[in-house]
Write a protein that holds these residues in place. Sequence first.
Motif, PDB file in Angstrom:
ATOM      1  N   GLY A  75       7.650   6.093 -10.801  1.00 21.67           N
ATOM      2  CA  GLY A  75       6.604   6.635  -9.919  1.00 21.67           C
ATOM      3  C   GLY A  75       6.113   5.585  -8.951  1.00 21.67           C
ATOM      4  O   GLY A  75       6.898   4.979  -8.232  1.00 21.67           O
ATOM      5  N   GLU A  76       4.804   5.335  -8.964  1.00 26.75           N
ATOM      6  CA  GLU A  76       4.245   4.347  -8.022  1.00 26.75           C
ATOM      7  C   GLU A  76       4.740   2.931  -8.282  1.00 26.75           C
ATOM      8  O   GLU A  76       4.678   2.069  -7.410  1.00 26.75           O
ATOM      9  CB  GLU A  76       2.708   4.348  -8.098  1.00 26.75           C
ATOM     10  CG  GLU A  76       2.051   5.577  -7.515  1.00 26.75           C
ATOM     11  CD  GLU A  76       2.087   5.593  -5.990  1.00 26.75           C
ATOM     12  OE1 GLU A  76       2.366   4.543  -5.376  1.00 26.75           O
ATOM     13  OE2 GLU A  76       1.833   6.668  -5.419  1.00 26.75           O
ATOM     14  N   GLY A  77       5.167   2.653  -9.485  1.00 27.67           N
ATOM     15  CA  GLY A  77       5.729   1.338  -9.797  1.00 27.67           C
ATOM     16  C   GLY A  77       4.748   0.206  -9.575  1.00 27.67           C
ATOM     17  O   GLY A  77       3.562   0.312  -9.946  1.00 27.67           O
ATOM     18  N   MET A  78       5.220  -0.866  -8.971  1.00 26.23           N
ATOM     19  CA  MET A  78       4.372  -2.048  -8.766  1.00 26.23           C
ATOM     20  C   MET A  78       3.141  -1.717  -7.927  1.00 26.23           C
ATOM     21  O   MET A  78       2.099  -2.376  -8.051  1.00 26.23           O
ATOM     22  CB  MET A  78       5.171  -3.180  -8.097  1.00 26.23           C
ATOM     23  CG  MET A  78       6.242  -3.839  -8.971  1.00 26.23           C
ATOM     24  SD  MET A  78       5.689  -4.504 -10.582  1.00 26.23           S
ATOM     25  CE  MET A  78       4.597  -5.842 -10.101  1.00 26.23           C
ATOM     26  N   ALA A  79       3.253  -0.700  -7.090  1.00 28.26           N
ATOM     27  CA  ALA A  79       2.107  -0.325  -6.250  1.00 28.26           C
ATOM     28  C   ALA A  79       0.927   0.177  -7.081  1.00 28.26           C
ATOM     29  O   ALA A  79      -0.216   0.213  -6.590  1.00 28.26           O
ATOM     30  CB  ALA A  79       2.534   0.734  -5.239  1.00 28.26           C
ATOM     31  N   SER A  80       1.166   0.542  -8.326  1.00 27.01           N
ATOM     32  CA  SER A  80       0.071   0.999  -9.198  1.00 27.01           C
ATOM     33  C   SER A  80      -1.018  -0.055  -9.320  1.00 27.01           C
ATOM     34  O   SER A  80      -2.192   0.265  -9.542  1.00 27.01           O
ATOM     35  CB  SER A  80       0.585   1.276 -10.619  1.00 27.01           C
ATOM     36  OG  SER A  80       1.599   2.233 -10.606  1.00 27.01           O
ATOM     37  N   ALA A  81      -0.603  -1.319  -9.227  1.00 25.35           N
ATOM     38  CA  ALA A  81      -1.564  -2.409  -9.414  1.00 25.35           C
ATOM     39  C   ALA A  81      -2.673  -2.367  -8.367  1.00 25.35           C
ATOM     40  O   ALA A  81      -3.771  -2.879  -8.594  1.00 25.35           O
ATOM     41  CB  ALA A  81      -0.844  -3.757  -9.368  1.00 25.35           C
ATOM     42  N   ALA A  82      -2.382  -1.741  -7.233  1.00 26.59           N
ATOM     43  CA  ALA A  82      -3.360  -1.716  -6.137  1.00 26.59           C
ATOM     44  C   ALA A  82      -4.194  -0.441  -6.119  1.00 26.59           C
ATOM     45  O   ALA A  82      -5.151  -0.339  -5.343  1.00 26.59           O
ATOM     46  CB  ALA A  82      -2.636  -1.877  -4.805  1.00 26.59           C
ATOM     47  N   LEU A  83      -3.862   0.504  -6.957  1.00 26.50           N
ATOM     48  CA  LEU A  83      -4.522   1.810  -6.888  1.00 26.50           C
ATOM     49  C   LEU A  83      -5.796   1.858  -7.729  1.00 26.50           C
ATOM     50  O   LEU A  83      -5.960   1.112  -8.695  1.00 26.50           O
ATOM     51  CB  LEU A  83      -3.572   2.902  -7.380  1.00 26.50           C
ATOM     52  CG  LEU A  83      -2.374   3.222  -6.477  1.00 26.50           C
ATOM     53  CD1 LEU A  83      -1.504   4.278  -7.145  1.00 26.50           C
ATOM     54  CD2 LEU A  83      -2.849   3.715  -5.108  1.00 26.50           C
ATOM     55  N   THR A  84      -6.677   2.797  -7.374  1.00 28.17           N
ATOM     56  CA  THR A  84      -7.835   3.072  -8.222  1.00 28.17           C
ATOM     57  C   THR A  84      -7.567   4.341  -9.030  1.00 28.17           C
ATOM     58  O   THR A  84      -6.667   5.127  -8.704  1.00 28.17           O
ATOM     59  CB  THR A  84      -9.103   3.300  -7.386  1.00 28.17           C
ATOM     60  OG1 THR A  84      -8.948   4.531  -6.662  1.00 28.17           O
ATOM     61  CG2 THR A  84      -9.367   2.136  -6.443  1.00 28.17           C
ATOM     62  N   GLY A  85      -8.366   4.515 -10.062  1.00 23.75           N
ATOM     63  CA  GLY A  85      -8.206   5.665 -10.926  1.00 23.75           C
ATOM     64  C   GLY A  85      -8.420   6.981 -10.197  1.00 23.75           C
ATOM     65  O   GLY A  85      -7.758   7.983 -10.494  1.00 23.75           O
ATOM     66  N   VAL A  86      -9.313   6.981  -9.245  1.00 28.45           N
ATOM     67  CA  VAL A  86      -9.553   8.205  -8.475  1.00 28.45           C
ATOM     68  C   VAL A  86      -8.306   8.582  -7.689  1.00 28.45           C
ATOM     69  O   VAL A  86      -7.882   9.743  -7.671  1.00 28.45           O
ATOM     70  CB  VAL A  86     -10.770   8.014  -7.536  1.00 28.45           C
ATOM     71  CG1 VAL A  86     -10.873   9.160  -6.532  1.00 28.45           C
ATOM     72  CG2 VAL A  86     -12.056   7.891  -8.362  1.00 28.45           C
ATOM     73  N   ASP A  87      -7.700   7.602  -7.061  1.00 24.08           N
ATOM     74  CA  ASP A  87      -6.512   7.875  -6.234  1.00 24.08           C
ATOM     75  C   ASP A  87      -5.278   8.175  -7.065  1.00 24.08           C
ATOM     76  O   ASP A  87      -4.413   8.942  -6.652  1.00 24.08           O
ATOM     77  CB  ASP A  87      -6.198   6.653  -5.343  1.00 24.08           C
ATOM     78  CG  ASP A  87      -7.297   6.412  -4.328  1.00 24.08           C
ATOM     79  OD1 ASP A  87      -8.020   7.382  -3.990  1.00 24.08           O
ATOM     80  OD2 ASP A  87      -7.437   5.268  -3.872  1.00 24.08           O
ATOM     81  N   ASN A  88      -5.183   7.544  -8.215  1.00 20.64           N
ATOM     82  CA  ASN A  88      -3.956   7.633  -9.000  1.00 20.64           C
ATOM     83  C   ASN A  88      -3.856   8.922  -9.815  1.00 20.64           C
ATOM     84  O   ASN A  88      -2.777   9.298 -10.277  1.00 20.64           O
ATOM     85  CB  ASN A  88      -3.877   6.437  -9.950  1.00 20.64           C
ATOM     86  CG  ASN A  88      -2.540   6.344 -10.662  1.00 20.64           C
ATOM     87  OD1 ASN A  88      -1.502   6.237 -10.036  1.00 20.64           O
ATOM     88  ND2 ASN A  88      -2.579   6.453 -11.990  1.00 20.64           N
ATOM     89  N   ALA A  89      -4.997   9.590 -10.027  1.00 20.60           N
ATOM     90  CA  ALA A  89      -5.000  10.793 -10.857  1.00 20.60           C
ATOM     91  C   ALA A  89      -4.117  11.877 -10.241  1.00 20.60           C
ATOM     92  O   ALA A  89      -4.327  12.257  -9.090  1.00 20.60           O
ATOM     93  CB  ALA A  89      -6.430  11.304 -11.019  1.00 20.60           C
TER      94      ALA A  89
END
Lengths: 366, 366, 366, 366
Positions: B249-263
Amino acid sequence: MSYNTFGREFRFTTWGESHGPALGATVDGVPPGVPLTKDYIQRFMDRRRPGTSKHTTQRREPDQVRILSGVFEGVTTGTSIQLMIENTDQRSKDYGDIATSFRPGHADITYHLKYGVRDYRGGGRSSARETAARVAAGAVAQAVLGALVPDLKITGYMVQMGAMHLDRARLDLSAVDDNPFFLPDADAVQAWSDYLDGIRKDQNSVGAAIEVCVQGCPAGLGAPVYAKLDTDLAAAMMSINAVKAVEIGEGMASAALTGVDNADEIRMGPDGPEFLSNHAGGILGGISTGQDIVVRFAIKPTSSITTPRRSINARGEEIDVITKGRHDPCVGIRAVPVAEAMAACVILDHLLMDRAQTGGVRGQIG
Amino acid sequence: MSYNTFGREFRFTTWGESHGPALGATVDGVPPGVPLTKDYIQRFMDRRRPGTSKHTTQRREPDQVRILSGVFEGVTTGTSIQLMIENTDQRSKDYGDIATSFRPGHADITYHLKYGVRDYRGGGRSSARETAARVAAGAVAQAVLGALVPDLKITGYMVQMGAMHLDRARLDLSAVDDNPFFLPDADAVQAWSDYLDGIRKDQNSVGAAIEVCVQGCPAGLGAPVYAKLDTDLAAAMMSINAVKAVEIGEGMASAALTGVDNADEIRMGPDGPEFLSNHAGGILGGISTGQDIVVRFAIKPTSSITTPRRSINARGEEIDVITKGRHDPCVGIRAVPVAEAMAACVILDHLLMDRAQTGGVRGQIG
Amino acid sequence: MSYNTFGREFRFTTWGESHGPALGATVDGVPPGVPLTKDYIQRFMDRRRPGTSKHTTQRREPDQVRILSGVFEGVTTGTSIQLMIENTDQRSKDYGDIATSFRPGHADITYHLKYGVRDYRGGGRSSARETAARVAAGAVAQAVLGALVPDLKITGYMVQMGAMHLDRARLDLSAVDDNPFFLPDADAVQAWSDYLDGIRKDQNSVGAAIEVCVQGCPAGLGAPVYAKLDTDLAAAMMSINAVKAVEIGEGMASAALTGVDNADEIRMGPDGPEFLSNHAGGILGGISTGQDIVVRFAIKPTSSITTPRRSINARGEEIDVITKGRHDPCVGIRAVPVAEAMAACVILDHLLMDRAQTGGVRGQIG
Amino acid sequence: MSYNTFGREFRFTTWGESHGPALGATVDGVPPGVPLTKDYIQRFMDRRRPGTSKHTTQRREPDQVRILSGVFEGVTTGTSIQLMIENTDQRSKDYGDIATSFRPGHADITYHLKYGVRDYRGGGRSSARETAARVAAGAVAQAVLGALVPDLKITGYMVQMGAMHLDRARLDLSAVDDNPFFLPDADAVQAWSDYLDGIRKDQNSVGAAIEVCVQGCPAGLGAPVYAKLDTDLAAAMMSINAVKAVEIGEGMASAALTGVDNADEIRMGPDGPEFLSNHAGGILGGISTGQDIVVRFAIKPTSSITTPRRSINARGEEIDVITKGRHDPCVGIRAVPVAEAMAACVILDHLLMDRAQTGGVRGQIG
């Protein structure tokens, strides 16, 4: 087939739910004659323990480990070791409202779909509380590694948390244990702390990237082609809750490199081959080179947040989910000691695998 | 312990060296009664076969597969299947000069250190030629998946090659099979071709990133916590030669995301839950959600290049290495069908694992 | 889950059907640097080969082994070894009449029930022809044992064939290789030969008991509690076609013994502990004592006989079955080298397992 | 490699020493949704519990099982189940004199040799107390079997104890649970009791033979060729403490039979194939036929006896050993529920294995 076991020679099976009476790890394949005490394991547990700073969940668990088998008079006997951690601060009533609703981005819905039944309290088996058992098993691995490869050292640290990035030029591993972020840059701690405060006040959470560096790993570990050392490290890290990516050495950046740039050239040093760079992260063809092993992974933001998100429940009704309870605003922080534990287990596993096949005999150079 | 076997229920063991008489895969755990022919497997082999365009090695291998067991009158019998591919174009004399010298970035040195002895011809066991056997095994997996989950479709494609990036807005899976790069954008093919020509003329090589998308995968696959579906996919991809990173999925980019955006928010659709986004890449808590599964990995540039690099040989002498022989300027290209094969094996393995434990029974929603 | 693999550290996977093009073994976990040639393996194959005396099947198979991988310039490389044996004398037309009928006492009916489809020719996968692949794998194990434990010697021999019993007082292991029965009593050979001639002329077949003695096995092998050395030997022998019982040391006779009689008393000899008897068969608590390891098993009579037996066919019709084709009147004879091979694989597997866990360190006495 | 795990799909790992704080089993692979309670498991524990008659050890252990994970609101969740039994009556001072001396016929010496260090109290890990954990795991298997194959019934019983033999003509399975010998002949109980009293008064012990009959097992279970159903049953029984032989059906007597006599002829019955005899013990080619499965094993006499036996100690001194402490004069008695438990685990494991590979589809007859 279910699969709660990790490893081949050095194996551990974890058990337990977030709000059950206890959780633990059954560890098998431990060499006999290695000194091991409850206090030794406890030091590793304390690094992962919740409630130690304002940046982690306020659930208060002492995480006291009991050794129920496999150790006699302070020494491993070679038989299976049971490590048990009793849960003491299960505030299950907080979770009543998630019994039938599914948090977006959480395993609630997939456990429901797969198993039909689940212990929903605190996420049950899918909770990151399971990682306490990994840290206990990892402590056993560290004890054995300490006996077999005294110079080996495993250090995990955060390299990114949302918009905050480690400045590589300032990387200082000696700083890691002196701040709640496992950050290898003492001067950056305050900024990271302020940033995370902001995230929490926004009722939000944030992702992170963690790096683990293994120093002093002997060359020759890794069993191609399906138990390569990097394969097993990738599986180990990806099995940690919320991890979405794993990189070795250059990682995803390898896609942009040319062969000329990527080559880790070799010269002869006084003690044997010396590599002039480490794009490979210490692993070639799945086998350790003797350089530092560098593994990095990304962990997504906590899915349990107090900002409402659209979802459904088990009755198929559309709802808004707000997760109360006590959650880490950045689960990545406490993943650091977990990743160190998993790395220790993988390295030890491969050390024993190699001992079995090659007997540790090595090809000579020079 | 050595480990040339992949999988739990659906397992294959590969064998063979780059310049030995043959290589192959021993496949076990195949359900009985599935139609399977040599021609069916051959179609998958032909996608990976060397020498089909100017962008891959000029070694000419027909890669004809023979089915030596486990199939009777065109149908699998449930017993172990042996797939053998004879090597025909071993030009071993090209490799005489690498018998004792170590290519920087290559497994030469680690195989030497670990085993003391190695078949150096063409990289021996560490050669990507081993992946031919994976593709053969993957074809068996595809045949079984075709019988059990007819709507499931696995597509691999390149998303990056050095400085060239796929324009996501133009992603068109139907274009993948019509160009030598497995590129899902027909209009970009010429530019990628020119770019790689330049790399080759520079006596260089280049890395790549490949994505695999699994459409139609049922919800509920994945065995937490150490055989999560993403754990096994990560291991599968990382085991491919030269892979340095795996993302879900988002992979390494997950590290930059917030919980609101990632849901990935959920609504009810006519046929059950519908997710409004797919940051998770189709996997939550290690179990498939029913969405597309998205896996991505980076592959480093070929280490065998004709530009001289500093290295040593087995006698400990410092040398310059120039690798002659026939090599892919971008090994990532031919990794595409290999990754599809590995994905097919993982999905089938988990389908059978799930069949064992839950019997395919699913929790109900609504 | 299917399971055509044997072993943990030293593992082999067999493949192939009685009348398919070939059969073989994929061997993994072999230590590197061990001398291994086709001729070495062939000597073991020749002991099991059919058609060498009037007492075994007249099918003529040269059983020539090809080494397709894992050996380079006469030495093992530590990678997977493929051993292939081509079938040459498949007289499949003999078997046309058993395509749909079930021989009483044979696996025909259970393969049909389990798989729905089967290669019926010559018994397909259920044929004892599969044991040729075991002997090839066992030869690899013997080569490695020869390098690691030069004094270890494995000898199999018949102790019973129907009404004929070995006179234990006359046991002479040096006689085993000089007669077609692997009988350790040269003077009894003629009587056994006459007896088996009578059986064959009666269109009948007969059972047998075989014993395997492992001399020179080091103390300390065995991994309690589920990979005890005797557990694994029992599984190894029971996995051989037609075996119905396995005994260690006193075996079934243990049920009649008292503790006073069964105790293997111990004294100190010049080189360490010496046992005054060996009721235990060289294994205590699942771990080798250093004494001779004694394993014994019974093999039922060949179910393929020319005397008519009542049965049914796949259409559910009641029939009489007479099995033509070429069958051993006593399958026990050719099971001797197979049992030696399995014993070699188990011992080597445990040697490597022990090397992994304990590093071969041993408790001291005195 | 150590190996405290049994099974493939349905797996359990046991842990714990005779005189440690607790012992137990970590059970994995359990299907979700199966009713399971502590009380259900306890019924199985009580059958094996020590101190229930004068014929077993007088150690008083309530053997209360706690379920620590994997069960929620009385139903299995599909996650790993931890079963813990606390030790309460460890009278360790009895064992002080065996800390450094080796009982003839006991694992004392082999554990010492292999591991260098051991928990000698009560035999530590080598004690038959470990079998309590097996019975707990077996109870879980029975619960699952009860849900999946309601007609399946597993019954163990003694057929021999030293000089006492079961009269087969009087075999009555309904009598098994009404006497302390699990003897299927109520009228013989007194004679067996008197016999064992005599053995005990003589400061001696005695061996036994136990049979397990599985009624109602479906046809088609068994995974040739290295996980045949009989192979796995043999391993299961041989892994039980003190077992020295395992037989299926005719067992060792097969060696004396001819093919004409041994053939289990087949006719068509109203519900499918009917076998006219069961020499095979319900298994052909490693796959169940649908007949009763009959397994038999011999267990040697307890090695801990109060009659002095010659031995040595760890200092290499020659001594006489007299074992005080509380020991079963015939360990075979309490092995009966253990063998039932192991049989249940094997059958369930194979049921799940078969479900994975064939999906339970069966070949048709008629």
